[in-house]
Design an enzyme around this catalytic site. Structure first.
Site, mmCIF file in Angstrom:
data_model
loop_
_atom_site.group_PDB
_atom_site.id
_atom_site.type_symbol
_atom_site.label_atom_id
_atom_site.label_comp_id
_atom_site.label_asym_id
_atom_site.label_seq_id
_atom_site.Cartn_x
_atom_site.Cartn_y
_atom_site.Cartn_z
ATOM 1 N N GLN A 145 -6.218 7.237 8.379
ATOM 2 C CA GLN A 145 -7.424 6.979 7.584
ATOM 3 C C GLN A 145 -8.109 5.683 8.022
ATOM 4 O O GLN A 145 -9.326 5.569 7.993
ATOM 5 C CB GLN A 145 -7.091 6.884 6.089
ATOM 6 C CG GLN A 145 -6.708 8.199 5.421
ATOM 7 C CD GLN A 145 -5.219 8.453 5.414
ATOM 8 O OE1 GLN A 145 -4.522 8.094 6.368
ATOM 9 N NE2 GLN A 145 -4.708 9.113 4.372
ATOM 10 N N ARG A 168 -10.557 12.709 -0.534
ATOM 11 C CA ARG A 168 -9.307 11.979 -0.679
ATOM 12 C C ARG A 168 -9.633 10.603 -1.229
ATOM 13 O O ARG A 168 -10.783 10.234 -1.348
ATOM 14 C CB ARG A 168 -8.597 11.884 0.669
ATOM 15 C CG ARG A 168 -9.523 11.494 1.851
ATOM 16 C CD ARG A 168 -8.896 10.633 2.883
ATOM 17 N NE ARG A 168 -8.444 9.389 2.351
ATOM 18 C CZ ARG A 168 -9.226 8.339 2.107
ATOM 19 N NH1 ARG A 168 -10.516 8.381 2.309
ATOM 20 N NH2 ARG A 168 -8.713 7.214 1.643
ATOM 21 N N GLY A 169 -8.580 9.897 -1.611
ATOM 22 C CA GLY A 169 -8.805 8.603 -2.266
ATOM 23 C C GLY A 169 -8.672 8.801 -3.757
ATOM 24 O O GLY A 169 -9.301 9.706 -4.315
ATOM 25 N N ALA A 170 -7.838 7.994 -4.386
ATOM 26 C CA ALA A 170 -7.522 8.227 -5.797
ATOM 27 C C ALA A 170 -8.742 8.424 -6.696
ATOM 28 O O ALA A 170 -8.842 9.437 -7.390
ATOM 29 C CB ALA A 170 -6.642 7.073 -6.296
ATOM 30 N N ASP A 174 -2.937 4.154 -5.627
ATOM 31 C CA ASP A 174 -3.017 5.514 -6.155
ATOM 32 C C ASP A 174 -2.406 5.602 -7.534
ATOM 33 O O ASP A 174 -2.715 6.532 -8.290
ATOM 34 C CB ASP A 174 -2.326 6.485 -5.185
ATOM 35 C CG ASP A 174 -3.064 6.520 -3.856
ATOM 36 O OD1 ASP A 174 -2.824 5.635 -3.009
ATOM 37 O OD2 ASP A 174 -3.919 7.410 -3.698
ATOM 38 N N ARG A 206 -2.436 17.324 -5.846
ATOM 39 C CA ARG A 206 -1.782 16.191 -5.183
ATOM 40 C C ARG A 206 -1.129 15.381 -6.294
ATOM 41 O O ARG A 206 -1.780 15.029 -7.265
ATOM 42 C CB ARG A 206 -2.774 15.324 -4.379
ATOM 43 C CG ARG A 206 -3.299 16.008 -3.125
ATOM 44 C CD ARG A 206 -4.089 15.040 -2.237
ATOM 45 N NE ARG A 206 -3.192 14.105 -1.531
ATOM 46 C CZ ARG A 206 -3.627 13.034 -0.878
ATOM 47 N NH1 ARG A 206 -4.920 12.732 -0.888
ATOM 48 N NH2 ARG A 206 -2.788 12.249 -0.236
ATOM 49 N N ASN A 230 0.862 3.063 -3.201
ATOM 50 C CA ASN A 230 -0.270 3.172 -2.283
ATOM 51 C C ASN A 230 0.183 3.847 -1.000
ATOM 52 O O ASN A 230 1.352 4.221 -0.846
ATOM 53 C CB ASN A 230 -0.852 1.775 -2.001
ATOM 54 C CG ASN A 230 -2.224 1.835 -1.356
ATOM 55 O OD1 ASN A 230 -3.107 2.531 -1.816
ATOM 56 N ND2 ASN A 230 -2.382 1.107 -0.256
ATOM 57 N N LYS A 231 -0.760 4.015 -0.066
ATOM 58 C CA LYS A 231 -0.460 4.695 1.193
ATOM 59 C C LYS A 231 0.794 4.147 1.859
ATOM 60 O O LYS A 231 1.004 2.922 1.869
ATOM 61 C CB LYS A 231 -1.662 4.533 2.134
ATOM 62 C CG LYS A 231 -1.545 5.230 3.452
ATOM 63 C CD LYS A 231 -1.220 6.714 3.336
ATOM 64 C CE LYS A 231 -2.156 7.382 2.396
ATOM 65 N NZ LYS A 231 -1.671 8.671 1.859
HETATM 66 C C1 LIG Z 1 -9.568 3.875 -3.266
HETATM 67 S S1 LIG Z 1 -8.050 4.594 -3.454
HETATM 68 C C2 LIG Z 1 -7.659 4.944 -1.835
HETATM 69 C C3 LIG Z 1 -6.198 5.206 -1.685
HETATM 70 O O1 LIG Z 1 -5.999 6.611 -1.527
HETATM 71 C C4 LIG Z 1 -5.457 6.811 -0.245
HETATM 72 O O2 LIG Z 1 -4.600 7.896 -0.195
HETATM 73 P P1 LIG Z 1 -5.105 9.275 0.502
HETATM 74 O O3 LIG Z 1 -5.912 8.907 1.705
HETATM 75 O O4 LIG Z 1 -3.812 9.984 0.816
HETATM 76 O O5 LIG Z 1 -5.907 9.977 -0.578
HETATM 77 C C5 LIG Z 1 -4.711 5.534 0.043
HETATM 78 O O6 LIG Z 1 -3.493 5.472 -0.640
HETATM 79 C C6 LIG Z 1 -5.701 4.536 -0.450
HETATM 80 O O7 LIG Z 1 -5.225 3.260 -0.711
#
Ligand SMILES: CSC[C@H]1O[C@H](OP(=O)(O)O)[C@H](O)[C@@H]1O
Length: 364
Positions: A203, A53-55, A244, A90, A254-255
């Site tokens: 997270q 996960r993480g963009a 993201d 996603r 973002n989240k």
């Molecule tokens: C370094 S980008 C991380 C970004 O991605 C996360 O989303 P997810 O955990 O759902 O993949 C979150 O928005 C973070 O800021």
């Protein structure tokens, strides 16, 4: 980054293998285990289940997924089908589409028999570039932290609030907002991080605390709803978050919960920065609230919570009465007007079209 003294990346390819190994983030912080992705279906599943996960990491994983698809079937039809299936895994992080388009464009004119090798080489390049980009971006962001530290006469640690997880496991290495924290910490600037738990997937509570603890960065876990109170009482010097998808006008997706944090920061005159590589910029759109698709995830992520039992087994327990309906939008959009700036690998930009074009003139 190091885990128990051993250097890791969040994803890696072993030599010329037609597979990749990833850190299974669904088990952290309770167990550190890796998982081998053997084909495109494995890559799609890993992205959907948030094993990765993480963009930025989603993008690199997608790139390898497309390469694995072409290893199994290099035809045009399979290229198109695998691209579509991966891109749908996603919908919000633009890095996934960005990486898939780079790999697709790199192989489109290549004879089918050579496509897999070309795709893997492209994915390897994106893997290496992510590390370099985040390292450069971290240095730009760390200057903001140093300015605060100097302005305070080096009298106390710089208090940073962050949301979700933006560390090395959200990228290939280093991270985005947490990459800035690591660079400042490693440069000798004393920092303390307020870590938003980040409901509903937690997270922050599960991943950011694990990362910062492993790297020896002082931090305090807080409920998401505590951030505004801390800002009102002068306990936050700066907010650093990831993204993201950032639009050409500087709106940042973002989240979920980021927007509310930005509102509290604005009300308390706390600087609020998004830290993201240019691969997170979607130059095709301007209005983030209207144009960005917000992923809606399963309601049981809200009604249940995962944790570890006394015997070390990972369990998921229900928080609510059976059948409770829950909505679970995974992201929100912070309008550019609430952002102090955007930290990129090319420096810090004002969150506006002109501000971004000053760093990326080729996009005019
Ligand atoms: C370094 S980008 C991380 C970004 O991605 C996360 O989303 P997810 O955990 O759902 O993949 C979150 O928005 C973070 O800021």
């Amino acid at each position: 980054m190091k885990v128990d003294g051993v250097a890791y990346r969040s994803i890696w390819r072993e030599g010329e293998a037609a597979s990749v190994v990833v850190v299974d983030q669904t088990l952290l912080p309770h167990r550190f285990e890796t998982l081998r992705l053997e084909n495109v279906a494995d890559a799609i599943d890993a992205i959907k289940r948030m094993v990765v996960r993480g963009a930025p990491l989603i993008g690199v994983t997608g790139a390898y997924g497309l390469a694995m698809a072409l290893h199994d079937d290099p035809s045009d039809d399979n290229l198109a089908a695998a691209f579509a299936a991966l891109n749908a895994a996603r919908p919000t992080a633009v890095n996934l589409r960005w990486a898939l388009e780079i790999v697709r464009d790199a192989v489109a004119a290549v004879p089918p028999g050579a496509r897999a090798a070309a795709a893997f080489a492209t994915a390897d390049r994106l893997h290496a570039e992510d590390i370099a980009t985040n390292g450069t971006m971290a240095a730009h962001g760390a200057r903001l932290i140093r300015e605060i530290w100097e302005a305070n006469g080096r009298s106390r640690p710089v208090n940073i609030l962050t949301h979700c997880n933006t560390g090395w496991i959200a990228c290939v290495d280093w991270g985005t907002a947490l990459g800035v924290v690591y660079h400042a910490h490693d440069s000798g600037i004393p920092v303390h991080v307020w870590v938003d738990e980040t409901r509903p997937r937690n997270q922050g509570a599960s991943l950011t605390t694990w990362e910062l603890g492993s790297h020896g960065v002082p931090h305090t876990l807080i409920a998401d709803n505590a951030g505004g109170h801390l800002m009102q009482h002068g306990a936050v010097d700066i907010c650093l978050v990831g993204a993201d998808r950032v639009t050409a006008h500087g709106d940042a997706c973002n989240k979920i919960g980021t927007y509310l944090k930005a509102l509290a920061a604005r009300d308390n005159n706390v600087p609020f920065y998004v830290v993201m590589p240019s691969s997170t910029i979607d130059w095709r759109i301007g209005d983030g609230v209207k144009e960005i698709e917000i992923e809606e995830r399963a309601s049981d992520e809200v009604t249940h919570i995962a944790g570890v039992a006394g015997d070390g087994t990972i369990v998921k327990v229900r928080l609510t009465p059976k059948g409770t309906r829950a909505a679970n939008p995974a992201f929100d959009v912070t309008p550019a007007r609430l952002l102090t700036g955007l930290v990129t690998e090319r420096g810090v930009a004002k969150a506006s079209r002109d501000g971004m074009l000053a760093l990326f003139p080729e996009r005019a």
